[in-house]
Design an enzyme around this catalytic site. Structure first.
Site, PDB file in Angstrom:
ATOM      1  N   ASP A  91       0.834  -1.204   0.000  1.00 34.15           N
ATOM      2  CA  ASP A  91       0.000   0.000   0.000  1.00 34.15           C
ATOM      3  C   ASP A  91       0.874   1.262   0.000  1.00 34.15           C
ATOM      4  OD1 ASP A  91      -2.367   1.321  -0.085  1.00 34.15           O
ATOM      5  OD2 ASP A  91      -2.736   1.253   2.073  1.00 34.15           O
ATOM      6  N   ASN A 149       1.257   3.349  -2.888  1.00 34.29           N
ATOM      7  CA  ASN A 149       1.794   3.728  -4.209  1.00 34.29           C
ATOM      8  C   ASN A 149       1.275   5.093  -4.656  1.00 34.29           C
ATOM      9  OD1 ASN A 149       2.904   1.217  -4.303  1.00 34.29           O
ATOM     10  ND2 ASN A 149       1.489   0.371  -5.804  1.00 34.29           N
ATOM     11  N   GLY A 150      -0.063   5.259  -4.518  1.00 39.22           N
ATOM     12  CA  GLY A 150      -0.692   6.483  -5.002  1.00 39.22           C
ATOM     13  C   GLY A 150      -0.159   7.690  -4.252  1.00 39.22           C
ATOM     14  N   TRP A 210       2.565   8.010  -2.576  1.00 39.15           N
ATOM     15  CA  TRP A 210       3.992   8.191  -2.889  1.00 39.15           C
ATOM     16  C   TRP A 210       4.143   9.033  -4.153  1.00 39.15           C
ATOM     17  CZ3 TRP A 210       6.926   6.926  -7.186  1.00 39.15           C
ATOM     18  CH2 TRP A 210       8.321   6.872  -7.028  1.00 39.15           C
ATOM     19  N   HIS A 264       2.425   3.034  -9.104  1.00 39.48           N
ATOM     20  CA  HIS A 264       2.269   1.587  -9.279  1.00 39.48           C
ATOM     21  C   HIS A 264       3.486   1.003 -10.005  1.00 39.48           C
ATOM     22  CE1 HIS A 264      -1.600   2.066  -7.609  1.00 39.48           C
ATOM     23  NE2 HIS A 264      -2.163   2.610  -8.673  1.00 39.48           N
ATOM     24  N   THR A 306     -10.614  -7.052  -5.269  1.00 43.47           N
ATOM     25  CA  THR A 306     -11.927  -6.942  -5.919  1.00 43.47           C
ATOM     26  C   THR A 306     -12.582  -5.594  -5.555  1.00 43.47           C
ATOM     27  OG1 THR A 306     -12.674  -8.339  -4.083  1.00 43.47           O
ATOM     28  CG2 THR A 306     -12.503  -9.381  -6.214  1.00 43.47           C
ATOM     29  N   GLU A 307     -12.160  -5.010  -4.435  1.00 45.79           N
ATOM     30  CA  GLU A 307     -12.705  -3.705  -4.039  1.00 45.79           C
ATOM     31  C   GLU A 307     -12.070  -2.568  -4.847  1.00 45.79           C
ATOM     32  OE1 GLU A 307     -11.683  -6.014  -1.722  1.00 45.79           O
ATOM     33  OE2 GLU A 307     -13.757  -6.598  -1.298  1.00 45.79           O
ATOM     34  N   ARG A 349     -12.312   2.266  -7.831  1.00 48.35           N
ATOM     35  CA  ARG A 349     -11.455   3.430  -8.107  1.00 48.35           C
ATOM     36  C   ARG A 349     -11.913   4.160  -9.366  1.00 48.35           C
ATOM     37  NH1 ARG A 349      -5.475   2.497  -5.880  1.00 48.35           N
ATOM     38  NH2 ARG A 349      -6.185   1.630  -3.925  1.00 48.35           N
ATOM     39  N   LEU A 371      11.176 -20.105  -4.991  1.00 48.48           N
ATOM     40  CA  LEU A 371      10.297 -19.304  -4.138  1.00 48.48           C
ATOM     41  C   LEU A 371       8.962 -19.278  -4.863  1.00 48.48           C
ATOM     42  CD1 LEU A 371       9.635 -16.853  -2.095  1.00 48.48           C
ATOM     43  CD2 LEU A 371      10.392 -15.389  -3.954  1.00 48.48           C
ATOM     44  N   ARG A 405       1.934  -4.882   6.125  1.00 45.24           N
ATOM     45  CA  ARG A 405       1.248  -3.885   5.304  1.00 45.24           C
ATOM     46  C   ARG A 405       2.081  -2.615   5.325  1.00 45.24           C
ATOM     47  NH1 ARG A 405      -4.903  -2.560   4.517  1.00 45.24           N
ATOM     48  NH2 ARG A 405      -4.702  -0.691   3.280  1.00 45.24           N
ATOM     49  N   GLU A 408       1.188 -13.306  12.198  1.00 44.33           N
ATOM     50  CA  GLU A 408       1.677 -12.148  12.952  1.00 44.33           C
ATOM     51  C   GLU A 408       1.512 -10.937  12.038  1.00 44.33           C
ATOM     52  OE1 GLU A 408       2.893 -12.048  16.097  1.00 44.33           O
ATOM     53  OE2 GLU A 408       2.314 -14.166  16.240  1.00 44.33           O
TER      54      GLU A 408
END
Ligand code: FPP
Length: 630
Positions: free
Chosen positions: A396, A398-399, A401, A413, A442-443, A447, A507, A564, A583
């Site tokens: 979270d 990006n915008g 920033w 992005h 999905t939310e 935007r 990975l 986050r 955690e």
């Protein structure tokens, strides 16, 4: 091609198997296949060693479980008497299946047979869904449910034998260098699918006859009631093992019917001559088996028939010579051989099963090590116990920033995509196995249109850059999310990345794109409900593990650390199922400013946390700071 009676340690080493437990698991599967699947075992010996052991694991694991479940019922066993078909056996089976599902999610086996099965699944990318049919067969066997009609019996054949046959074909094609999922084979060549079905019915019918005495031991009659009624055979006579003339006629008639099915089902000619030799030998051995059955029907009531040795050798010896010649002339692209040392730079000392053997297909590609951070920073050393297995990140900020720099949000992005590449290098350096990132929820469709357009433009580009940068590192990309509303170039970019990296084990990077946690759970519940209605799953057997295999990425392990960035402290519908015990760590730093050092620092903080899972602490907690890391 030599066929040692008992494979040596060297044989397994040539298949890339050095772990003694894993070898024991394959051996148990081999022995069970040899005893309970004589024909399949003989045909497996026509295959090169890696395919041979895969056949043993896929077939033999089922037999082993069956035996384990039965063994406890034997006199002196823990519950009941021989032949008990009660809840004890069913519960033991469910316990094994649950343990298997837990092991699969962890990528390791906690007993040798599970280890061998999971090893084969990882080596050949066998999707776990395939196992469900096997488990279903075991369940039906345990419950001893008798089919009423031929139609019902045939449904079982379709449910159990056909997926197995198609899976075997897909495995062979994959070994031949072609990627073909069973569903694609069936859909693409309908006449081939019909031939499979007919051949599968023949095999299922033959097995029902051959296994009759074992099934009667459990008071189970493996033929439909309709078949008994048509032939005038009484169930009570069968259970008492009375060889009436009606029974003998029925066996001869059914053997004839199975032979006709085999003759009517010319199996499709496949690409490799040795594969055709294997198919032909398989059907010839089944014909021989049917002749043996029809020659002595009464014996079926007391023991499983053995193929006559001389006739068997007359078929097998030339087949072995021809197969050896064919493999020699046309070697498969995938050749047996010990895997290179797959230890990633900075990985912890103790490796799980998934790391022990790299899939054979991936062995041929050189994997490059991650590039060090320009600052020269090195990853901290964490002990194996303190190492999280799965880190999930909400990327979270990006915008904000970008806005703070007078740039367009889409620039944020793009910069976020670059931060992700650096974090992936750092994850490899420290030896993390699973990294999952929230790229589009999905939310996020709420935007403004211009930002959505920019994001849908940036995500596929970012993905291709990411794939270019991380593919050589041995990163496996997975996509978790739904297709609805996503532009085709986004889904294509995601699917291309998944396909190109499916054999990688360094990975696993799971990209959550068009992902919503509640949608994931609701979709899984809907699929499960459909399977329950179609009787592919028993509602009584739905456990947490059974449910989790319906999630977008069933193999995704539980999240240990959820991070986050960007200052907000919420989880926003991100991995609610997988992150129940995670955690949580919140950083003020906006995602584009994050790099691998933040990941390492976060992992160090995680290492100091005491995880309790509702019980008492295992490691003493030490104070941690929850503020930003820079
Ligand atoms: C949240 O920041 C971030 C996103 C919605 C998109 C994340 C996408 C990338 C990092 C691009 C790379 C992705 C791939 C798959 C290569 P925000 O826009 O909500 O930031 P804000 O909270 O400051 O507004």
């Amino acid at each position: 091609m030599r066929h040692p009676a008992v494979p040596t340690t060297r044989f397994y080493q040539r298949c890339g198997i050095r772990d003694a437990d894993l070898r024991r698991g394959y051996e148990a599967c081999r022995r069970a296949t040899r005893t309970q699947g004589e024909i399949e075992y003989a045909v497996s010996l026509l295959m090169p060693p890696p395919l041979r052991i895969a056949t043993w694991a896929l077939l033999g694991a089922g037999y082993c479980v069956d035996n384990l479940v039965d063994a406890a019922d034997a006199p002196g066993g823990e519950i009941g008497s021989t032949g008990e078909a009660g809840p004890g056996r069913a519960e033991r089976l469910e316990a094994w299946i649950s343990a298997f599902e837990a092991d699969l999610r962890d990528g390791r086996g906690t007993d040798p047979v599970r280890k061998a099965l999971i090893h084969t699944m990882l080596t050949w990318n066998v999707p776990p869904g395939f196992l469900h049919t096997q488990f279903e067969e075991l369940r039906q066997d345990v419950h001893g449910k008798q089919c009423a009609t031929w139609q019902e019996w045939r449904r079982n054949s379709q449910l159990i034998v056909v997926p197995f046959a198609l899976r075997a074909a897909s495995l062979l094609l994959r070994a031949a260098g072609l990627s073909a999922e069973p569903e694609a084979i069936a859909a693409g060549v309908p006449e081939a699918a019909m031939a499979w079905q007919t051949a599968a019915d023949a095999v299922y019918l033959t097995d029902s006859l051959v296994d009759l005495s074992d099934d009667l031991d459990r008071d189970h009659v493996p033929l439909p009631q309709e078949a008994l009624d048509e032939a005038g055979v009484r169930r009570v006579d069968l259970l008492a093992r009375r060889a009436t003339p009606a029974f003998e006629d029925m066996v001869r008639h059914l053997a004839d019917r199975a032979r006709t099915c085999l003759d009517r089902a010319p199996l499709p000619r496949v690409l490799h001559p040795a594969v055709s030799i294997a198919f032909d030998t398989y059907t010839d051995l089944y014909r021989l088996c049917l002749k043996t059955v029809a020659d002595a029907p009464a014996a079926l009531l007391h023991r499983r028939p053995a193929l006559p040795r001389s006739a068997r050798l007359r078929l097998l010896l030339p087949a072995r010579a021809k197969a050896a010649l064919a493999w020699g002339l046309f070697p498969f692209p995938i050749q047996p051989g010990p895997p290179p040392d797959p230890v990633p730079v900075g990985a912890p000392g103790k490796l799980g099963l998934a790391e022990e053997v790299r899939p054979l297909a991936a062995q041929r590609r050189p994997i490059v090590p991650p590039t060090p951070h320009p600052s020269g920073a090195r990853p901290p050393k964490l002990t194996a116990e303190a190492m999280p297995r799965h880190v999930a990140i909400v990327m979270d900020g990006n915008g904000r920033w970008a806005t703070n720099r007078g740039l367009a949000r889409s620039d944020g992005h793009r910069a976020g995509g670059e931060a992700l590449v650096d974090v992936v290098h750092g994850a490899l350096e420290i030896g993390l196995k699973h990294l999952t990132v929230y790229a589009f929820s999905t939310e996020n469709w709420k935007r403004p249109a211009d930002e959505l357009l920019a994001l849908m433009d940036e995500i596929p580009k970012g993905l291709r850059r990411l794939a270019n940068d991380t593919e050589p590192l041995g990163v496996r990309v997975r996509w978790a999310g739904v297709r609805a509303r996503l532009p085709a170039d986004v889904t294509e970019a995601l699917e291309d990345a998944e396909r190109a990296t499916r054999d990688h084990t360094g990975l696993t990077l799971t990209l959550c794109v068009n992902y919503g946690g509640r949608t994931e759970i609701a979709t899984a519940a809907a699929k499960l409900a459909r399977d329950a209605v179609a009787r592919r799953i028993d509602p009584g057997s739905v456990s947490e593990h059974a449910f989790s295999r319906y999630l977008h990425v069933p193999e995704l392990p539980d999240v240990d650390l959820l991070l986050r960035t960007g200052g907000d402290q919420r989880t926003s519908n991100f991995l609610p199922w997988q992150a129940t015990y995670a955690e949580l760590l919140f950083l003020d730093t906006p995602w584009p400013d994050v790099d691998r050092r933040d990941l390492w620092h976060a992992m160090e903080q995680y290492a100091r946390r005491a995880r309790r899972y509702g019980s008492v602490p295992r490691i003493p907690a030490q104070p941690t700071t929850l503020t930003g890391l820079h």
